[in-house]
Design an enzyme around this catalytic site. Structure first.
Site, PDB file in Angstrom:
ATOM      1  N   GLU A 117     -12.260  -0.225  44.629  1.00 49.27           N
ATOM      2  CA  GLU A 117     -11.426   0.770  45.783  1.00 49.27           C
ATOM      3  C   GLU A 117     -12.768   1.159  46.522  1.00 49.27           C
ATOM      4  O   GLU A 117     -13.309   2.121  46.330  1.00 49.27           O
ATOM      5  CB  GLU A 117     -10.689   1.922  45.086  1.00 49.27           C
ATOM      6  CG  GLU A 117      -9.823   1.461  43.959  1.00 49.27           C
ATOM      7  CD  GLU A 117      -8.441   1.070  44.594  1.00 49.27           C
ATOM      8  OE1 GLU A 117      -8.359   0.914  46.097  1.00 49.27           O
ATOM      9  OE2 GLU A 117      -7.444   0.272  43.814  1.00 49.27           O
ATOM     10  N   CYS A 146     -11.301   8.215  52.400  1.00 46.52           N
ATOM     11  CA  CYS A 146     -11.409   6.781  52.673  1.00 46.52           C
ATOM     12  C   CYS A 146     -10.249   6.161  53.365  1.00 46.52           C
ATOM     13  O   CYS A 146     -10.743   5.127  54.454  1.00 46.52           O
ATOM     14  CB  CYS A 146     -11.384   6.129  51.315  1.00 46.52           C
ATOM     15  SG  CYS A 146      -9.843   6.377  50.346  1.00 46.52           S
TER      16      CYS A 146
HETATM   17  P1  NAD Z   1     -20.895   5.684  46.630  1.00 47.08           P
HETATM   18  O1  NAD Z   1     -20.440   4.351  46.517  1.00 47.08           O
HETATM   19  O2  NAD Z   1     -22.324   6.389  47.244  1.00 47.08           O
HETATM   20  O3  NAD Z   1     -20.707   6.383  45.173  1.00 47.08           O
HETATM   21  C1  NAD Z   1     -19.564   6.060  44.174  1.00 47.08           C
HETATM   22  C2  NAD Z   1     -19.998   6.479  42.881  1.00 47.08           C
HETATM   23  O4  NAD Z   1     -20.777   5.331  42.547  1.00 47.08           O
HETATM   24  C3  NAD Z   1     -20.617   7.664  42.455  1.00 47.08           C
HETATM   25  O5  NAD Z   1     -19.965   8.185  41.228  1.00 47.08           O
HETATM   26  C4  NAD Z   1     -21.993   7.257  41.992  1.00 47.08           C
HETATM   27  O6  NAD Z   1     -22.598   7.926  41.034  1.00 47.08           O
HETATM   28  C5  NAD Z   1     -21.695   5.823  41.769  1.00 47.08           C
HETATM   29  N1  NAD Z   1     -22.793   4.888  41.907  1.00 47.08           N
HETATM   30  C6  NAD Z   1     -23.992   5.094  42.910  1.00 47.08           C
HETATM   31  N2  NAD Z   1     -24.750   4.239  42.930  1.00 47.08           N
HETATM   32  C7  NAD Z   1     -24.433   3.239  41.745  1.00 47.08           C
HETATM   33  C8  NAD Z   1     -24.811   1.933  41.195  1.00 47.08           C
HETATM   34  N3  NAD Z   1     -26.302   1.435  41.776  1.00 47.08           N
HETATM   35  N4  NAD Z   1     -24.185   1.489  40.444  1.00 47.08           N
HETATM   36  C9  NAD Z   1     -23.118   2.012  39.754  1.00 47.08           C
HETATM   37  N5  NAD Z   1     -22.424   3.141  40.206  1.00 47.08           N
HETATM   38  C10 NAD Z   1     -23.207   3.808  41.389  1.00 47.08           C
HETATM   39  O7  NAD Z   1     -19.463   6.512  47.354  1.00 47.08           O
HETATM   40  P2  NAD Z   1     -19.316   7.974  47.646  1.00 47.08           P
HETATM   41  O8  NAD Z   1     -20.407   8.366  48.760  1.00 47.08           O
HETATM   42  O9  NAD Z   1     -19.356   8.788  46.436  1.00 47.08           O
HETATM   43  O10 NAD Z   1     -17.923   7.964  48.372  1.00 47.08           O
HETATM   44  C11 NAD Z   1     -17.721   7.713  49.645  1.00 47.08           C
HETATM   45  C12 NAD Z   1     -17.131   6.179  49.812  1.00 47.08           C
HETATM   46  O11 NAD Z   1     -16.191   5.897  48.800  1.00 47.08           O
HETATM   47  C13 NAD Z   1     -16.582   5.872  51.127  1.00 47.08           C
HETATM   48  O12 NAD Z   1     -17.164   4.473  51.502  1.00 47.08           O
HETATM   49  C14 NAD Z   1     -15.115   5.693  50.984  1.00 47.08           C
HETATM   50  O13 NAD Z   1     -14.542   4.886  52.031  1.00 47.08           O
HETATM   51  C15 NAD Z   1     -15.070   5.288  49.703  1.00 47.08           C
HETATM   52  N6  NAD Z   1     -13.836   5.702  48.907  1.00 47.08           N
HETATM   53  C16 NAD Z   1     -12.919   4.901  48.919  1.00 47.08           C
HETATM   54  C17 NAD Z   1     -11.535   4.953  48.298  1.00 47.08           C
HETATM   55  C18 NAD Z   1     -10.607   4.233  47.924  1.00 47.08           C
HETATM   56  O14 NAD Z   1      -9.589   4.697  47.372  1.00 47.08           O
HETATM   57  N7  NAD Z   1     -10.735   2.896  48.460  1.00 47.08           N
HETATM   58  C19 NAD Z   1     -11.399   6.467  47.915  1.00 47.08           C
HETATM   59  C20 NAD Z   1     -12.342   7.279  48.200  1.00 47.08           C
HETATM   60  C21 NAD Z   1     -13.744   7.054  48.651  1.00 47.08           C
END
Ligand code: NAD
Length: 482
Positions: A226, A260
């Site tokens: 997602e 998002c």
């Molecule tokens: P992010 O990708 O930085 O982090 C998301 C999660 O991934 C966190 O829990 C983090 O601990 C984990 N993470 C970070 N690095 C990782 C790695 N190398 N391997 C595995 N896990 C890792 O995203 P964010 O800043 O927390 O959220 C914002 C982003 O999420 C935006 O791009 C937004 O559009 C997207 N988002 C999408 C949805 C959806 O339903 N499609 C919903 C909310 C947010």
């Protein structure tokens, strides 16, 4: 009682070992009880519902603490109500979903029977982001529990108080070999994504989504991603600008744009840009008469995220864009409370980051178009978005946009509402994600759809066994012709 796991304090090697140990225990428990009954699944959903209701105030407080300020109303709607509503919806349909679905049996095999049964996969991993830290951890859990699975949740390190609360809430309601929460930083998330889970749901950025998919591929763990991206909003020539502005400002400024599916940029007929700027100013002044001290207006989650947004604005201005700060009370941007007013961006060149990267904050590029075809082409030349919004009453235009663009989901004449429809699947396409959850699709996503063929006592397939002779020849003549 579920015991908090001290994953975040251990070394890399012991961290991976303890995560693997936790997973193995859950998988062993699943082998002993591979198919939870309808009643057991309902009981799990009921427990989740009770935990949420009991902790609703604590959830609002924890998120607000993590953000600096998070509107209590936004938290109650987006974190508590949405999940409770989804639990109710799933509970009402689960019996029907669990029933094996009869399928057609090919005539040559009659009177045999065929059906598809939905079987729990085992342990679902859930990695969730900070922007809706409770909803995006628990909504996938609702689908996972409904389909009879166990789950491990790794919430975001950027909302630590909420992650700890989630861990305690889940420990209150579930045995550790049923559902558990592991807290910790990116290192824990990385180790988590390398586990041989039975399915992994990742909600977060497209960049990290790529890393997660790569890590999961080592064990061929199927993923639901997602992700994010730039979600466009098109205003059609026939739609009143003030109505569009009200609905767009709601979608853009909810959670201060850190959503998002927030509208990322607006496409509207070229000659209407100035009028739209004016109605946006008026609407925002009505919605948020003040900003810095207004509890309804949410803060940007961290100094790093705040600085990123400020530099997006500065870079666009340096590259020649006109920036309109929509600030009803003329407060200076207050870094202490991280409240960033809405900034409208006009005439930004394509190379400005604000036109290329997902914004994820209260900044809105406004782009003029000559024809609806031009607007559609603009969207189709870019990565496929997570959401698309169209404001227009002309049904031919609505149909045209629906058929000529592809996106994760669409709301017509509204923003964000499609995500709150429990019967609609939610998920992106291409760089905005893969797979779906919510509704039946969530149940399906975390189940093995097992096709089963049942031979009948009386059947004709024996006639087709070697040594081949006239019966087979007659059959082949019948199905293939001469
Ligand atoms: P992010 O990708 O930085 O982090 C998301 C999660 O991934 C966190 O829990 C983090 O601990 C984990 N993470 C970070 N690095 C990782 C790695 N190398 N391997 C595995 N896990 C890792 O995203 P964010 O800043 O927390 O959220 C914002 C982003 O999420 C935006 O791009 C937004 O559009 C997207 N988002 C999408 C949805 C959806 O339903 N499609 C919903 C909310 C947010």
């Amino acid at each position: 009682m579920n015991v908090a796991q001290p994953i975040e304090t251990s070394s890399k090697e012991s961290r991976s070992k303890s995560l693997e140990g936790m997973l193995r225990k859950m998988q062993a428990a699943h082998r002993k009880h591979p198919y939870p009954t309808y009643e057991e699944r309902i009981d799990a959903l009921d427990r989740l519902e009770r935990t949420l209701l009991r902790n609703k105030d604590a959830i609002c407080d924890a998120i607000s603490h993590d953000f600096g300020n998070r509107s209590r109303h936004e938290s109650l709607v987006a974190e508590v109500f949405i999940v409770l509503q989804h639990i109710k919806y799933v509970r009402g349909r689960l019996a029907e979903w669990m029933r094996p679905s009869d399928r057609e049996t090919s005539w040559a095999f009659l009177p045999a029977r065929s059906d598809v049964r939905y079987q729990p996969l085992c342990v679902i991993g859930i990695i969730s982001p900070w922007n809706y830290p409770v909803q995006l951890a628990l909504a996938p859990l609702v689908s996972a529990l409904a389909s009879g699975n166990r789950a491990i949740i790794k919430p975001s390190e950027l909302t630590p108080r909420t992650s700890e609360l989630l861990r305690d809430m889940i420990a209150e309601g579930f045995d550790p070999d049923h559902v558990t929460v592991v807290t910790g930083g990116v290192d824990v998330a990385e180790a988590f994504s390398r586990l041989p889970l039975n399915h992994l749901v990742f909600t977060g950025s497209t960049t990290v989504g790529r890393m997660v998919m790569r890590a999961a591929s080592e064990n061929l763990v199927p993923v639901t991603l997602e992700l994010g991206g730039k979600s466009p909003a098109i205003i059609n020539d026939d739609f009143p600008l003030d109505v569009a502005a009200r609905r767009l400002m709601m979608g853009k400024l909810f959670n201060a744009g850190q959503t998002c599916i927030a509208p990322d940029y607006v496409l509207l007929p070229e000659g209407k840009r100035e009028a739209f700027v004016e109605v946006c100013k008026k609407t925002v002044a009505e919605m948020y008469p003040t900003l810095a001290t207004n509890p309804d207006y949410t803060s940007i989650v961290s100094d790093r995220h705040y600085d990123r947004l400020v530099s997006l604005i500065a870079e666009a201005r340096d590259k020649g864009a006109r920036i309109v700060e929509v600030n009803p009370v003329n407060e200076t941007m207050n870094r202490e409370v991280r409240k960033l007013p809405l900034h409208l961006v006009l005439d930004a060149p394509e190379e400005a980051s604000v036109m290329r990267d997902e914004i994820f904050g209260p900044i809105l590029p406004i782009i003029g178009y000559k024809t609806l075809g031009d607007a559609i082409e603009y969207i189709n030349e870019r990565p496929r978005p997570l959401a698309l919004y169209f404001f227009g009453y002309n049904q031919a235009h609505v149909e045209r946009v629906l058929t000529e663009t592809i996106s994760g989901g669409v709301s017509v004449n509204e923003t964000m509402a499609h995500v709150a429809q429990d019967d609609l699947p939610f998920g992106g396409v291409g760089p905005s994600g893969m797979g779906h959850y919510h509704g039946f699709e969530g149940f399906e996503q975390f189940s093995k759809k097992k096709p089963v063929f049942r031979q009948s006592r009386l059947n004709t397939t024996g006639l087709l066994r070697p040594p081949f002779g006239t019966v087979v020849d007659t059959f082949l003549k019948l199905v293939l012709g001469k």
